[in-house]
Design a protein around this motif. Structure first.
Motif, PDB file in Angstrom:
ATOM      1  N   HIS A 170       0.790  -1.226   0.000  1.00  0.00           N
ATOM      2  CA  HIS A 170       0.000   0.000   0.000  1.00  0.00           C
ATOM      3  C   HIS A 170       0.825   1.280   0.000  1.00  0.00           C
ATOM      4  O   HIS A 170       0.259   2.374  -0.089  1.00  0.00           O
ATOM      5  CB  HIS A 170      -0.983  -0.015   1.182  1.00  0.00           C
ATOM      6  CG  HIS A 170      -2.091  -1.006   1.003  1.00  0.00           C
ATOM      7  ND1 HIS A 170      -1.934  -2.347   1.309  1.00  0.00           N
ATOM      8  CD2 HIS A 170      -3.350  -0.868   0.524  1.00  0.00           C
ATOM      9  CE1 HIS A 170      -3.064  -2.983   1.040  1.00  0.00           C
ATOM     10  NE2 HIS A 170      -3.935  -2.116   0.561  1.00  0.00           N
ATOM     11  N   TYR A 195       0.216   3.595  -2.884  1.00  0.00           N
ATOM     12  CA  TYR A 195      -0.984   4.429  -2.921  1.00  0.00           C
ATOM     13  C   TYR A 195      -0.808   5.702  -2.098  1.00  0.00           C
ATOM     14  O   TYR A 195      -1.720   6.534  -2.048  1.00  0.00           O
ATOM     15  CB  TYR A 195      -2.194   3.660  -2.356  1.00  0.00           C
ATOM     16  CG  TYR A 195      -2.492   2.353  -3.052  1.00  0.00           C
ATOM     17  CD1 TYR A 195      -2.411   2.234  -4.433  1.00  0.00           C
ATOM     18  CD2 TYR A 195      -2.859   1.221  -2.325  1.00  0.00           C
ATOM     19  CE1 TYR A 195      -2.691   1.041  -5.082  1.00  0.00           C
ATOM     20  CE2 TYR A 195      -3.142   0.019  -2.955  1.00  0.00           C
ATOM     21  CZ  TYR A 195      -3.065  -0.062  -4.329  1.00  0.00           C
ATOM     22  OH  TYR A 195      -3.345  -1.242  -4.963  1.00  0.00           O
ATOM     23  N   TYR A 212       0.177   4.451   6.146  1.00  0.00           N
ATOM     24  CA  TYR A 212      -0.354   3.286   5.442  1.00  0.00           C
ATOM     25  C   TYR A 212       0.313   1.995   5.905  1.00  0.00           C
ATOM     26  O   TYR A 212      -0.343   0.955   6.042  1.00  0.00           O
ATOM     27  CB  TYR A 212      -0.167   3.452   3.930  1.00  0.00           C
ATOM     28  CG  TYR A 212      -1.157   4.364   3.270  1.00  0.00           C
ATOM     29  CD1 TYR A 212      -1.963   5.223   4.014  1.00  0.00           C
ATOM     30  CD2 TYR A 212      -1.292   4.415   1.894  1.00  0.00           C
ATOM     31  CE1 TYR A 212      -2.866   6.069   3.411  1.00  0.00           C
ATOM     32  CE2 TYR A 212      -2.202   5.257   1.274  1.00  0.00           C
ATOM     33  CZ  TYR A 212      -2.983   6.083   2.040  1.00  0.00           C
ATOM     34  OH  TYR A 212      -3.887   6.914   1.427  1.00  0.00           O
TER      35      TYR A 212
END
Length: 270
Positions: free
Chosen positions: A205, A208, A218
């Motif tokens: 992640h 992102y 994250y």
């Protein structure tokens, strides 16, 4: 809703994959997500002004289509080599669909609380009492969202909403929980069999994250989400309920893209 734990046949143990394979497939998934982010960033740079890396969430969700399709193909082959089938791990049944949806809603609520606590915990660790003031700048980089005409925006939003949640959730759950975790449980103590795939799940992640601070948030939040999901799957021994929860949370992150279609042209160009 019944509290009885759903039990399904445990994954076949006839040919347990090696640790290298059980850890390698999740890491390959991370590499594919990273390659998709790089390819998307290059494509955007060639058609508009170069922006920060990685591209925004709208681009990420739309360009995950080939990654998720390839991930499902790879995990099905890996499961087949070990004498297992994806459908058996998911254990979908129309008869149990209503109950699985209720389980999914429950697990979404259960997982959401520690996820949010992890987000706020890291934000306060980074910014102290000013954490709330930094949320917008940490999770959104205006420079990462280059102007788009309505036609391109429509395509990206449609691909994101239609394909992201239905493919991303089963792809990730099959790789991280179904293949890796259940396989590692046959070689390692359950604690490490849950922790290691969860750590790799969190690592994925970072592609992102809009800012450096968001990377840390994250990593912590999705590691906590992965741990919770791993514990749930370890207990229920089937993937369908956690896939439902995963689909719901992916819909929550991708569906807002449709709102952009109704914005005036002046807002899209700003």
């Amino acid at each position: 809703m019944s509290t009885e734990v759903e039990t399904a046949a445990s994954p076949a143990a006839s040919r347990v994959p090696s640790v290298a394979a059980l850890v390698g497939l999740p890491l390959l998934r991370v590499a594919l997500v990273g390659l998709a982010a790089v390819a998307t960033w290059i494509a955007v740079a060639l058609t508009a002004e170069p922006g920060p890396f990685p591209p925004g969430m709208l681009f990420a969700a739309a360009t995950m289509l080939p990654v998720n399709v390839l991930s499902i193909v790879l995990v099905r082959r890996a499961l087949h080599r070990s004498g297992q089938r994806a459908r058996d791990l998911i254990d979908f049944s129309w008869r149990r669909l209503g109950r699985d949806v209720l389980w999914g809603l429950l697990w979404l609520a259960v997982l959401w609380l520690p996820f949010i606590l992890a987000v706020f915990g890291v934000m306060f660790a980074l910014h102290g009492g000013a954490a709330l003031e930094h949320f917008e700048t940490v999770f959104y980089d205006a420079d990462a969202a280059p102007p788009l005409n309505r036609a391109w925006l429509t395509v990206l939003a449609a691909v994101s909403v239609v394909t992201f949640a239905p493919l991303n959730a089963p792809a990730e759950e099959l790789i991280f929980r179904g293949y890796s975790q259940w396989g590692l449980e046959k070689r390692w103590p359950s604690f490490w069999a849950i922790v290691v795939p969860s750590a790799i799940f969190a690592l994925q992640h970072v592609f992102y994250a809009a800012t450096a601070d968001a990377v840390l948030v994250y990593l912590a939040a999705f590691f906590v989400w992965g741990l919770g999901s791993g514990i749930i799957v370890h207990s229920q021994r089937r993937l369908m309920p956690i896939i439902v929860a995963h689909v719901l949370v992916n819909l929550m992150t991708s569906a807002p893209a449709l709102v952009l279609l109704f914005l005036p042209d002046s807002a899209l160009a700003s």
